[in-house]
Scaffold this motif. Sequence first.
Motif, PDB file in Angstrom:
ATOM      1  N   THR A  92       0.947  -1.468   0.237  1.00 15.67           N
ATOM      2  CA  THR A  92      -0.032  -0.177  -0.262  1.00 15.67           C
ATOM      3  C   THR A  92       0.750   1.450   0.383  1.00 15.67           C
ATOM      4  N   PRO A  93       0.714   2.291  -0.775  1.00 14.34           N
ATOM      5  CA  PRO A  93       1.315   3.211  -0.725  1.00 14.34           C
ATOM      6  C   PRO A  93       1.198   4.335   0.416  1.00 14.34           C
ATOM      7  N   PRO A  94       2.465   4.761   0.719  1.00 13.34           N
ATOM      8  CA  PRO A  94       2.476   5.703   2.370  1.00 13.34           C
ATOM      9  C   PRO A  94       1.235   6.694   2.062  1.00 13.34           C
ATOM     10  N   GLU A  95       1.219   7.201   0.819  1.00 12.64           N
ATOM     11  CA  GLU A  95       0.021   8.126   1.318  1.00 12.64           C
ATOM     12  C   GLU A  95      -1.642   7.323   1.915  1.00 12.64           C
ATOM     13  N   VAL A  96      -1.441   6.510   1.153  1.00 15.18           N
ATOM     14  CA  VAL A  96      -2.893   5.482   1.456  1.00 15.18           C
ATOM     15  C   VAL A  96      -2.580   5.098   2.658  1.00 15.18           C
ATOM     16  N   VAL A  97      -2.097   4.375   3.091  1.00 13.51           N
ATOM     17  CA  VAL A  97      -1.856   4.273   4.924  1.00 13.51           C
ATOM     18  C   VAL A  97      -2.007   4.978   5.607  1.00 13.51           C
ATOM     19  N   GLY A  98      -1.245   6.438   5.314  1.00 14.77           N
ATOM     20  CA  GLY A  98      -1.664   7.609   5.654  1.00 14.77           C
ATOM     21  C   GLY A  98      -3.535   7.961   6.147  1.00 14.77           C
ATOM     22  N   GLN A  99      -3.561   7.689   5.099  1.00 14.41           N
ATOM     23  CA  GLN A  99      -5.508   8.205   5.015  1.00 14.41           C
ATOM     24  C   GLN A  99      -6.140   6.760   5.832  1.00 14.41           C
ATOM     25  N   LEU A 100      -5.754   5.770   5.818  1.00 12.54           N
ATOM     26  CA  LEU A 100      -6.337   4.586   6.188  1.00 12.54           C
ATOM     27  C   LEU A 100      -5.912   4.945   7.928  1.00 12.54           C
ATOM     28  N   ALA A 101      -5.073   5.614   8.564  1.00 11.76           N
ATOM     29  CA  ALA A 101      -3.982   5.051   9.553  1.00 11.76           C
ATOM     30  C   ALA A 101      -5.703   5.781  10.758  1.00 11.76           C
ATOM     31  N   ALA A 102      -6.191   6.223  10.215  1.00 10.30           N
ATOM     32  CA  ALA A 102      -7.531   6.590  12.023  1.00 10.30           C
ATOM     33  C   ALA A 102      -8.283   5.635  12.275  1.00 10.30           C
ATOM     34  N   GLU A 103      -8.691   5.285  10.907  1.00  8.84           N
ATOM     35  CA  GLU A 103      -9.565   4.159  11.082  1.00  8.84           C
ATOM     36  C   GLU A 103      -9.234   2.994  11.460  1.00  8.84           C
ATOM     37  N   PHE A 104      -7.808   2.596  11.281  1.00 10.23           N
ATOM     38  CA  PHE A 104      -7.746   1.646  11.269  1.00 10.23           C
ATOM     39  C   PHE A 104      -5.763   1.106  11.963  1.00 10.23           C
ATOM     40  N   PRO A 105      -5.376   2.312  13.008  1.00 12.12           N
ATOM     41  CA  PRO A 105      -4.129   2.844  13.790  1.00 12.12           C
ATOM     42  C   PRO A 105      -4.506   0.815  13.683  1.00 12.12           C
ATOM     43  N   GLY A 106      -4.177  -0.264  14.099  1.00 11.52           N
ATOM     44  CA  GLY A 106      -3.790  -0.965  14.744  1.00 11.52           C
ATOM     45  C   GLY A 106      -2.775  -1.541  13.928  1.00 11.52           C
ATOM     46  N   GLU A 107      -4.181  -2.198  11.836  1.00 11.69           N
ATOM     47  CA  GLU A 107      -3.635  -2.303  10.936  1.00 11.69           C
ATOM     48  C   GLU A 107      -2.300  -1.664  10.755  1.00 11.69           C
ATOM     49  N   VAL A 108      -2.217  -0.259  10.764  1.00 12.95           N
ATOM     50  CA  VAL A 108      -1.457   0.380  10.087  1.00 12.95           C
ATOM     51  C   VAL A 108      -0.388   0.186  11.127  1.00 12.95           C
ATOM     52  N   LEU A 109      -0.279   0.247  12.321  1.00 10.77           N
ATOM     53  CA  LEU A 109       1.232  -0.538  13.420  1.00 10.77           C
ATOM     54  C   LEU A 109       1.865  -1.549  12.488  1.00 10.77           C
ATOM     55  N   GLY A 110       1.218  -2.445  12.362  1.00  9.55           N
ATOM     56  CA  GLY A 110       0.962  -3.518  12.375  1.00  9.55           C
ATOM     57  C   GLY A 110       1.635  -3.882  10.810  1.00  9.55           C
ATOM     58  N   ASN A 111       1.352  -3.095   9.682  1.00  7.51           N
ATOM     59  CA  ASN A 111       2.277  -3.388   8.562  1.00  7.51           C
ATOM     60  C   ASN A 111       3.781  -3.550   8.379  1.00  7.51           C
ATOM     61  N   PRO A 112       3.826  -4.288   7.952  1.00 11.85           N
ATOM     62  CA  PRO A 112       5.173  -5.203   8.324  1.00 11.85           C
ATOM     63  C   PRO A 112       6.288  -4.325   6.905  1.00 11.85           C
TER      64      PRO A 112
END
Length: 201
Positions: free
Chosen positions: A40-60
């Motif tokens: 996932t592109p970094p800007e998209v990761v940032g867009q999803l982080a508020a809704e899915f913080p655990g998934e973003v922090l666990g993104n390898p």
Amino acid sequence: MTPESLSPLPGPRVGASQLEDLARHPDAAVRAAVAAHPNTPPEVVGQLAAEFPGEVLGNPALPLLRLAQPGLVQGWPRETVLTLVRHPAAPAWLRAYAQRHPRAEFQEALAVRPDLSHADLHALLGHAAWQVRARLAGRPDLPPDVLEALTVDPDYGVRVTVAARPDLPAAATGALRQDPSLDVRQVLARVGRVAPSQGQE
């Protein structure tokens, strides 16, 4: 047709452009999978982080994204980063970022974390913003020396928070009975510890 091609969930070989499209999918499970996907592109990761913080922090891929873009989280919305700082899975580098941030709300977010060390607590105890110290005073697990220091904090707003604690020791209660702030004494009265008579606000 393979089962993977029938599923809306992104497989391991899905590219960045498709992941960007899937980030807008109506199914939350799909969006969560995109947040955790290493492609996932970094800007998209940032867009999803508020809704899915655990998934973003666990993104390898997150450590690699940080190496490629050292200021990665600085470009993300402030509330998003605060959500990540509060999350139990927040890594050490993110907690250090919050500790150094010039805005006190980042240290407020740190103050409610259950995994702070004694040194972390003392660092926040000396913070210039009373709101940070008040957050600290509301923690249920304060060591006696930190609680004692907060009981005589120069700002009455911090002492009000201390006075509202259900586990207030007798020594702290005695000190706050003599508090010059009427607000502090009124809080003590509401929890049945003392009547707010002496002193002026």
